[in-house]
Design a protein around this motif. Structure first.
Motif, short mmCIF file in Angstrom:
data_model
loop_
_atom_site.label_atom_id
_atom_site.label_comp_id
_atom_site.label_asym_id
_atom_site.label_seq_id
_atom_site.Cartn_x
_atom_site.Cartn_y
_atom_site.Cartn_z
N SER A 183 16.36 83.46 58.52
CA SER A 183 16.28 82.65 59.72
C SER A 183 14.90 82.03 59.89
O SER A 183 14.75 80.82 60.12
CB SER A 183 16.64 83.48 60.95
OG SER A 183 16.51 82.74 62.14
N PHE A 184 13.85 82.86 59.77
CA PHE A 184 12.50 82.35 59.90
C PHE A 184 12.13 81.43 58.73
O PHE A 184 11.35 80.49 58.91
CB PHE A 184 11.50 83.51 59.99
CG PHE A 184 11.38 84.09 61.36
CD1 PHE A 184 10.57 83.48 62.32
CD2 PHE A 184 12.06 85.23 61.72
CE1 PHE A 184 10.45 84.00 63.60
CE2 PHE A 184 11.95 85.77 63.00
CZ PHE A 184 11.15 85.14 63.94
N LEU A 199 13.41 78.02 59.54
CA LEU A 199 12.61 77.42 60.61
C LEU A 199 11.27 76.90 60.12
O LEU A 199 10.77 75.86 60.58
CB LEU A 199 12.38 78.43 61.74
CG LEU A 199 13.56 78.71 62.68
CD1 LEU A 199 13.24 79.91 63.57
CD2 LEU A 199 13.86 77.48 63.52
N LEU A 200 10.66 77.61 59.17
CA LEU A 200 9.27 77.33 58.78
C LEU A 200 9.12 76.78 57.37
O LEU A 200 7.99 76.59 56.91
CB LEU A 200 8.44 78.62 58.89
CG LEU A 200 8.41 79.27 60.27
CD1 LEU A 200 7.76 80.65 60.19
CD2 LEU A 200 7.65 78.39 61.26
N ARG A 201 10.20 76.48 56.69
CA ARG A 201 10.09 76.11 55.28
C ARG A 201 9.44 74.75 55.06
O ARG A 201 8.99 74.46 53.96
CB ARG A 201 11.48 76.13 54.64
CG ARG A 201 12.43 75.06 55.16
CD ARG A 201 13.81 75.24 54.58
NE ARG A 201 14.74 74.23 55.10
CZ ARG A 201 16.03 74.22 54.84
NH1 ARG A 201 16.55 75.19 54.09
NH2 ARG A 201 16.81 73.29 55.34
N ALA A 254 7.18 83.20 57.56
CA ALA A 254 8.49 83.78 57.82
C ALA A 254 8.46 85.30 57.69
O ALA A 254 9.12 86.01 58.45
CB ALA A 254 9.53 83.19 56.86
N TRP A 271 17.87 69.57 59.02
CA TRP A 271 18.65 70.79 59.07
C TRP A 271 20.14 70.47 58.98
O TRP A 271 20.63 69.56 59.65
CB TRP A 271 18.39 71.55 60.37
CG TRP A 271 17.09 72.29 60.36
CD1 TRP A 271 16.40 72.73 59.26
CD2 TRP A 271 16.33 72.68 61.49
NE1 TRP A 271 15.25 73.38 59.65
CE2 TRP A 271 15.18 73.37 61.02
CE3 TRP A 271 16.49 72.53 62.86
CZ2 TRP A 271 14.22 73.91 61.86
CZ3 TRP A 271 15.54 73.06 63.70
CH2 TRP A 271 14.41 73.75 63.21
N ASP A 322 22.20 75.47 57.87
CA ASP A 322 20.87 75.91 58.28
C ASP A 322 20.89 76.45 59.71
O ASP A 322 20.26 77.47 60.01
CB ASP A 322 19.86 74.76 58.18
CG ASP A 322 19.58 74.37 56.75
OD1 ASP A 322 19.76 75.21 55.85
OD2 ASP A 322 19.17 73.21 56.52
N LEU A 323 21.59 75.76 60.59
CA LEU A 323 21.67 76.22 61.98
C LEU A 323 22.39 77.56 62.08
O LEU A 323 22.01 78.42 62.88
CB LEU A 323 22.40 75.17 62.83
CG LEU A 323 21.69 73.82 62.99
CD1 LEU A 323 22.56 72.84 63.76
CD2 LEU A 323 20.36 74.00 63.69
N ILE A 383 19.89 80.17 61.14
CA ILE A 383 18.89 80.39 62.17
C ILE A 383 19.41 81.33 63.26
O ILE A 383 18.71 82.23 63.72
CB ILE A 383 18.44 79.05 62.79
CG1 ILE A 383 17.65 78.23 61.75
CG2 ILE A 383 17.57 79.29 64.03
CD1 ILE A 383 17.31 76.83 62.20
#
Length: 223
Positions: free
Chosen positions: A39-40, A43-45, A54, A169, A173-174, A177
């Motif tokens: 998940s992280f 978000l941060l990739r 992450a 995204w 991806d969602l 997350i």
């Protein structure tokens, strides 16, 4: 000496240590740590060094389940070291990221050190937990900032890439997350019950918090 040692560790409150470790182990076996990490990562990739950040973020959330730094280090050395190595992260940098962010388990509630100190010093465990929230978040932010700065100064530490993902995204991806939603419910029930005085730290670690909530619900229905 043997009697003193036995009396010193037979206190009811010390049962919280293996119970929180067990809860973290069961959460890890259920895939919670992997879901948090993924998940992280999503978000941060797009940020350089996002995979390291992450790891910090997942460690911070996982700390709310275990409260033990050693458990966090053991879990994320398996979960995150491989992906960072595959992206050509410097191995020492990757291991330092895992080891450094694992200390959040001692600071972010429910920290076992806070529980034991609170019981021995006769200080409110709830107030100790509240006192650890902001420093824990601040330390997590400082770790992420340090990773970002080092990735700018020495890109080779994070594989030399400007980011670890491109594009918008997707629906998948969602889903990734929001997949760790169960962890959020567990944290709210556990910490909320501790702050509200519905159960003790030992009961929270043993999962009796869920039974207490269920019993209260049944009693309300009966009335």
């Amino acid at each position: 000496m043997s009697t003193t040692a036995f009396q010193g560790i037979r206190e009811y409150i010390f049962g919280v240590i293996p119970l929180f470790v067990l809860m973290g182990l069961l959460s890890n076996v259920a895939g919670a740590s992997t879901e948090l990490y993924q998940s992280f990562h999503v978000l941060l990739r797009r940020i350089r060094g996002g995979l390291g950040m992450a790891t910090v973020g997942a460690n911070a959330v996982f700390a709310t389940i275990t409260g033990v730094s050693v458990a966090s280090a053991a879990v994320f050395s398996k979960v995150s070291l491989g992906p960072m190595t595959n992206l050509k992260y410097d191995k020492k940098f990757a291991l330092g990221t895992i080891a450094g962010s694992s200390v959040l388990g001692m600071l972010i509630p429910p920290s076992l050190l806070f529980i034991i100190y609170g019981m021995l010093a006769e200080v409110s465990v709830g107030k100790l937990f509240i006192a650890g929230i902001i420093p824990g978040i601040l330390l997590s932010f400082i770790f992420c900032l340090g990773i970002f700065v080092l990735s700018k100064l020495k890109p080779e530490l994070v594989g030399g890439e400007s980011s670890e993902g491109n594009g918008k995204w997707t629906r998948e991806d969602l889903k990734t997350i929001f997949r760790p939603w169960a962890i959020g419910i567990l944290v709210v029930l556990m910490l909320g019950g501790l702050y509200g005085g519905y159960f003790t730290p030992t009961e929270a670690g043993g999962g009796r918090c869920l039974r207490r909530v269920f019993d209260c619900y049944i009693e309300e229905k009966a009335e």
